[in-house]
Design a protein around this motif. Structure first.
Motif, short mmCIF file in Angstrom:
data_model
loop_
_atom_site.label_atom_id
_atom_site.label_comp_id
_atom_site.label_asym_id
_atom_site.label_seq_id
_atom_site.Cartn_x
_atom_site.Cartn_y
_atom_site.Cartn_z
N UNK A 177 -29.03 59.69 -47.56
CA UNK A 177 -27.65 59.21 -47.44
C UNK A 177 -26.90 59.65 -48.68
N UNK A 178 -25.71 60.21 -48.46
CA UNK A 178 -24.94 60.81 -49.56
C UNK A 178 -23.63 60.07 -49.74
N UNK A 179 -23.16 60.05 -50.96
CA UNK A 179 -21.90 59.38 -51.24
C UNK A 179 -21.30 60.01 -52.51
N UNK A 180 -20.01 60.14 -52.54
CA UNK A 180 -19.34 60.59 -53.77
C UNK A 180 -19.12 59.34 -54.64
N UNK A 182 -18.35 57.75 -58.91
CA UNK A 182 -17.98 58.03 -60.31
C UNK A 182 -19.27 58.00 -61.13
N UNK A 198 -16.55 62.76 -60.77
CA UNK A 198 -17.16 62.67 -59.43
C UNK A 198 -18.53 63.36 -59.39
N UNK A 199 -19.53 62.65 -58.91
CA UNK A 199 -20.85 63.24 -58.67
C UNK A 199 -21.32 62.78 -57.29
N UNK A 200 -22.28 63.51 -56.74
CA UNK A 200 -22.81 63.12 -55.45
C UNK A 200 -24.08 62.30 -55.67
N UNK A 223 -21.79 68.82 -58.88
CA UNK A 223 -21.41 69.85 -57.91
C UNK A 223 -20.67 71.02 -58.54
N UNK A 227 -22.79 73.58 -53.88
CA UNK A 227 -22.54 72.72 -52.73
C UNK A 227 -23.88 72.23 -52.17
N UNK A 228 -23.80 71.12 -51.46
CA UNK A 228 -24.94 70.60 -50.71
C UNK A 228 -24.79 71.16 -49.30
N UNK B 223 -15.94 57.19 -49.25
CA UNK B 223 -17.27 56.62 -49.06
C UNK B 223 -17.32 55.11 -49.26
N UNK B 228 -22.90 59.25 -45.89
CA UNK B 228 -23.11 60.41 -45.03
C UNK B 228 -24.61 60.50 -44.84
#
Lengths: 233, 233
Positions: A177-180, A182, A198-200, A223, A227-228, B223, B228
């Motif tokens: 599960x991914x989220x942007x 801080x 911003x980091x993922x 990033x 890209x992912x 998010x 995701x």
């Protein structure tokens, strides 16, 4: 409900792979041999092997036989490391720092990891991509599945290859599960970026061939220029 | 290098689906009929149908026949919309605003989209999830593949269903690249978040059954309370 015969064959082979009885690269018995060993028809044995092949656990080499899939650092990286340069090319991460410790499990870790462990082995790593510190990773393992892993540190760059070779633990799926977010202070410090940039954040449950959650991983990914990549169908 | 016979059968069926000759839900000829129509053995016809089934283009119903897969808003959503609540449950996005315009293509759009269009149809949408504005989407289409689409606005919530039903364009794959970014001013305004807040930027190339890039989409995803989800294997 009776288990179909070919499912029994599949389960038997998976158990032999998972126990290390059939190690990575080993040749499986022929369809005829397998049928006679397990008391099923050759057709049933073939169906089971086709299913195992579809799941990537074995590979059939025309005229030579069927072999337990060898997971290399390359295949592991290709499947489970999704950061790519903008043109889609893959670049391997390099280990910058690593700390392996044992600590009490959080309630979530106990609830999710196989065997409901009270303690976990934590592997904390920072890795770089193209010479830039880019990943801040915390992996947690149930100690009972990985005896002596702390003494093995420093660990190999590709952990899943180590899990298979040293512990016959074969990761077949990773639910992410991914989220942007801080960047938290410790991540910002480690990756040398401003706090709050911003980091993922990626949370992964790694599931092995026996359908056990054998690792929980939280990564913060930078990033910058990466890209992912993922393909949906 | 000669094309294998079953590949010819596959290509023929795909062409009939893509032309609308075999619409969504239509029954395909039987293996025997297909074999005699195309001058191949029943085994070759079966192999082709199995391949098409594996690719999700047709579905076989035991004892009833083989049918062109019906893409519904639900299946389209489930496969191609990856935002989930933290417990993994799916929630459908709702359309908040939509603007459909025609404008000159950027160099990248011309280079990537099927037919190298000089102009694109742009569909700009804001959608909400669980009552919160959450997605800022810009989709670009090559006009020649979607005649009259501007006159159809307001469009259906699930665009891929519209593409299939109105234009026989069947999306089979979406290649996505994700990145955490600081919200640009127009995104921040539309989603009512502070400028620079972390959001996930998703760029997608949607590929159809004929392997054409038929849509380019850039989304900014908020998010807050949503992840995701993706499964790797």
């Amino acid at each position: 409900m009776a288990t179909p015969l070919y499912q029994t064959v599949i389960d038997t082979i998976i158990a032999r792979i998972a126990s290390g009885d059939l190690p990575s690269g080993a040749m499986l018995p022929s369809e005829t041999q397998l049928g006679s060993d397990l008391g099923v028809s050759q057709g049933t044995a073939r169906k089971a092997l086709m299913d195992l092949e579809k799941r990537g656990l074995v590979q059939r080499a025309q005229g030579r036989g069927t072999f337990v899939t060898v997971r290399t650092p390359e295949t592991s990286l290709f499947n489970f490391f999704r950061l790519r340069r903008p043109d889609g090319t893959l670049t391997a991460p390099r280990l910058v720092t690593e700390e392996v410790t044992r600590r009490p499990a959080t309630a979530e870790e106990t609830a999710t990891l196989h065997g409901a462990p009270e303690e976990v082995i934590q592997i904390h790593r920072v890795r770089s991509v193209d010479g830039r510190k880019a990943t801040y990773e915390v992996s947690c393992l149930p100690p009972s599945l990985y005896p002596g892993i702390m003494e093995r540190a420093p660990l190999t760059n590709a952990l899943y290859v180590l899990y298979q070779q040293a512990y016959s633990i074969i990761i077949t799926r990773a639910d992410e599960r991914l989220r942007a977010v801080a960047a938290p202070p410790e991540v910002a410090r480690a990756l040398e970026i401003p706090e709050g940039a911003p980091v993922m954040r990626m949370r992964r449950e790694a599931v092995d061939v026996l359908d056990r959650v054998v690792e929980l991983r939280t990564c913060h990914l930078l990033n910058e220029g990466m890209d992912y990549f993922v393909s949906l169908s």
